[in-house]
Design a protein around this motif. Structure first.
Motif, PDB file in Angstrom:
ATOM      1  N   THR A 103       0.828  -1.196   0.000  1.00 47.40           N
ATOM      2  CA  THR A 103       0.000   0.000   0.000  1.00 47.40           C
ATOM      3  C   THR A 103       0.871   1.257   0.000  1.00 47.40           C
ATOM      4  N   ILE A 104       1.918   1.249   0.792  1.00 47.28           N
ATOM      5  CA  ILE A 104       2.835   2.392   0.837  1.00 47.28           C
ATOM      6  C   ILE A 104       3.540   2.565  -0.506  1.00 47.28           C
ATOM      7  N   ARG A 105       4.015   1.471  -1.091  1.00 43.66           N
ATOM      8  CA  ARG A 105       4.669   1.546  -2.412  1.00 43.66           C
ATOM      9  C   ARG A 105       3.710   2.088  -3.467  1.00 43.66           C
ATOM     10  N   ASP A 106       2.479   1.572  -3.479  1.00 40.71           N
ATOM     11  CA  ASP A 106       1.492   2.045  -4.444  1.00 40.71           C
ATOM     12  C   ASP A 106       1.249   3.536  -4.289  1.00 40.71           C
ATOM     13  N   TYR A 107       1.152   3.992  -3.041  1.00 40.53           N
ATOM     14  CA  TYR A 107       0.930   5.409  -2.783  1.00 40.53           C
ATOM     15  C   TYR A 107       2.070   6.247  -3.364  1.00 40.53           C
ATOM     16  N   TYR A 108       3.307   5.866  -3.081  1.00 42.59           N
ATOM     17  CA  TYR A 108       4.440   6.661  -3.560  1.00 42.59           C
ATOM     18  C   TYR A 108       4.614   6.560  -5.076  1.00 42.59           C
ATOM     19  N   ARG A 109       4.325   5.410  -5.651  1.00 41.75           N
ATOM     20  CA  ARG A 109       4.368   5.301  -7.115  1.00 41.75           C
ATOM     21  C   ARG A 109       3.331   6.227  -7.738  1.00 41.75           C
ATOM     22  N   ARG A 110       2.139   6.193  -7.194  1.00 39.10           N
ATOM     23  CA  ARG A 110       1.059   7.028  -7.707  1.00 39.10           C
ATOM     24  C   ARG A 110       1.425   8.506  -7.577  1.00 39.10           C
ATOM     25  N   GLN A 111       1.986   8.884  -6.440  1.00 35.60           N
ATOM     26  CA  GLN A 111       2.400  10.266  -6.237  1.00 35.60           C
ATOM     27  C   GLN A 111       3.494  10.664  -7.221  1.00 35.60           C
ATOM     28  N   LYS A 112       4.417   9.754  -7.480  1.00 35.10           N
ATOM     29  CA  LYS A 112       5.508  10.044  -8.408  1.00 35.10           C
ATOM     30  C   LYS A 112       4.963  10.308  -9.806  1.00 35.10           C
ATOM     31  N   VAL A 113       4.047   9.457 -10.256  1.00 33.01           N
ATOM     32  CA  VAL A 113       3.464   9.622 -11.587  1.00 33.01           C
ATOM     33  C   VAL A 113       2.623  10.894 -11.644  1.00 33.01           C
ATOM     34  N   ARG A 114       1.800  11.120 -10.630  1.00 32.98           N
ATOM     35  CA  ARG A 114       0.977  12.332 -10.618  1.00 32.98           C
ATOM     36  C   ARG A 114       1.846  13.575 -10.576  1.00 32.98           C
ATOM     37  N   SER A 115       2.908  13.509  -9.794  1.00 37.33           N
ATOM     38  CA  SER A 115       3.814  14.646  -9.702  1.00 37.33           C
ATOM     39  C   SER A 115       4.458  14.924 -11.049  1.00 37.33           C
ATOM     40  N   LEU A 116       4.883  13.866 -11.736  1.00 36.98           N
ATOM     41  CA  LEU A 116       5.492  14.023 -13.062  1.00 36.98           C
ATOM     42  C   LEU A 116       4.524  14.720 -14.005  1.00 36.98           C
ATOM     43  N   TRP A 117       3.287  14.223 -14.080  1.00 40.74           N
ATOM     44  CA  TRP A 117       2.333  14.790 -15.028  1.00 40.74           C
ATOM     45  C   TRP A 117       1.788  16.125 -14.562  1.00 40.74           C
ATOM     46  N   THR A 118       1.708  16.331 -13.261  1.00 37.05           N
ATOM     47  CA  THR A 118       1.287  17.638 -12.766  1.00 37.05           C
ATOM     48  C   THR A 118       2.321  18.680 -13.140  1.00 37.05           C
ATOM     49  N   THR A 119       3.598  18.343 -12.941  1.00 42.02           N
ATOM     50  CA  THR A 119       4.675  19.259 -13.289  1.00 42.02           C
ATOM     51  C   THR A 119       4.706  19.496 -14.790  1.00 42.02           C
ATOM     52  N   LEU A 120       4.615  18.408 -15.533  1.00 38.44           N
ATOM     53  CA  LEU A 120       4.660  18.493 -16.990  1.00 38.44           C
ATOM     54  C   LEU A 120       3.508  19.334 -17.523  1.00 38.44           C
ATOM     55  N   LEU A 121       2.316  19.063 -17.042  1.00 41.91           N
ATOM     56  CA  LEU A 121       1.148  19.743 -17.580  1.00 41.91           C
ATOM     57  C   LEU A 121       0.912  21.113 -16.967  1.00 41.91           C
ATOM     58  N   SER A 122       1.458  21.357 -15.776  1.00 40.31           N
ATOM     59  CA  SER A 122       1.269  22.680 -15.176  1.00 40.31           C
ATOM     60  C   SER A 122       2.013  23.747 -15.969  1.00 40.31           C
ATOM     61  N   ALA A 123       3.039  23.345 -16.675  1.00 38.28           N
ATOM     62  CA  ALA A 123       3.758  24.302 -17.515  1.00 38.28           C
ATOM     63  C   ALA A 123       2.904  24.731 -18.699  1.00 38.28           C
ATOM     64  N   LEU A 124       1.861  23.960 -18.977  1.00 39.29           N
ATOM     65  CA  LEU A 124       1.018  24.259 -20.126  1.00 39.29           C
ATOM     66  C   LEU A 124      -0.257  24.990 -19.762  1.00 39.29           C
ATOM     67  N   SER A 125      -0.532  25.177 -18.465  1.00 42.44           N
ATOM     68  CA  SER A 125      -1.782  25.819 -18.080  1.00 42.44           C
ATOM     69  C   SER A 125      -1.509  27.077 -17.281  1.00 42.44           C
ATOM     70  N   PRO A 126      -2.432  28.012 -17.321  1.00 36.50           N
ATOM     71  CA  PRO A 126      -2.237  29.240 -16.559  1.00 36.50           C
ATOM     72  C   PRO A 126      -2.295  28.968 -15.071  1.00 36.50           C
ATOM     73  N   GLY A 127      -1.586  29.756 -14.294  1.00 42.71           N
ATOM     74  CA  GLY A 127      -1.493  29.530 -12.867  1.00 42.71           C
ATOM     75  C   GLY A 127      -2.753  29.864 -12.094  1.00 42.71           C
ATOM     76  N   ASP A 128      -3.651  30.668 -12.663  1.00 39.30           N
ATOM     77  CA  ASP A 128      -4.812  31.106 -11.901  1.00 39.30           C
ATOM     78  C   ASP A 128      -6.017  30.181 -12.027  1.00 39.30           C
TER      79      ASP A 128
END
Length: 147
Positions: free
Chosen positions: A27-52
């Motif tokens: 469960t802990i591994r799944d949580y951190y894997r999920r966070q890693k992937v979400r963080s990657l795509w959040t970072t990647l896609l946040s560069a494409l969207s306005p901050g507000d």
């Protein structure tokens, strides 16, 4: 504890400590894997969207060209090219990977919902998503795109 009780309640008591430990680790591994992937795509896609606007769709944002307060022709051209590259790379993914990726990260469905919609196991959804994100990251890196 709930997973242990639901799935392994019929096991002998002496197996409970090992089973609980394994369930907890997974469960802990799944949580951190999920966070890693979400963080990657959040970072990647946040560069494409306005901050507000947190609910903005990055591809729609690029299409409407409202990424910055003062758009420049150079910036507009870069965003258009980046959007085209992203769309092309997503289209190149194998159908199951593309389906899992879009459901999980664009439609924000959870693993269980995605598995039901795709008619496969939750493990398959995780595998397809992982492979899709790795393929997209490699493709973007190979093109020299950093966000």
């Amino acid at each position: 504890m709930l997973k242990l009780a639901e799935k392994y309640g019929d096991r002998p008591e002496n197996e409970f400590p090992m089973l609980f430990q394994r369930i907890l680790q997974n469960t802990i591994r799944d949580y951190y894997r999920r966070q890693k992937v979400r963080s990657l795509w959040t970072t990647l896609l946040s560069a494409l969207s306005p901050g507000d606007d947190e609910d903005a769709d990055p591809l729609e944002t690029l299409a409407t060209e409202h990424l910055s307060n003062t758009p420049t022709p150079h910036g507009d051209a870069e965003r258009t090219q980046l959007r085209a590259v992203l769309e092309k790379e997503i289209e190149k993914l194998p159908p199951r990977q593309r389906e899992a990726f879009l459901m999980r990260y664009w439609e924000e469905m959870d693993i269980a919902e995605t598995a039901i919609a795709m008619g496969c196991s939750e493990g398959s959804v995780k595998t397809h998503c992982s492979r899709a994100t790795q393929a997209l990251a490699q493709a973007l890196k190979a093109k020299g795109i950093t966000l």
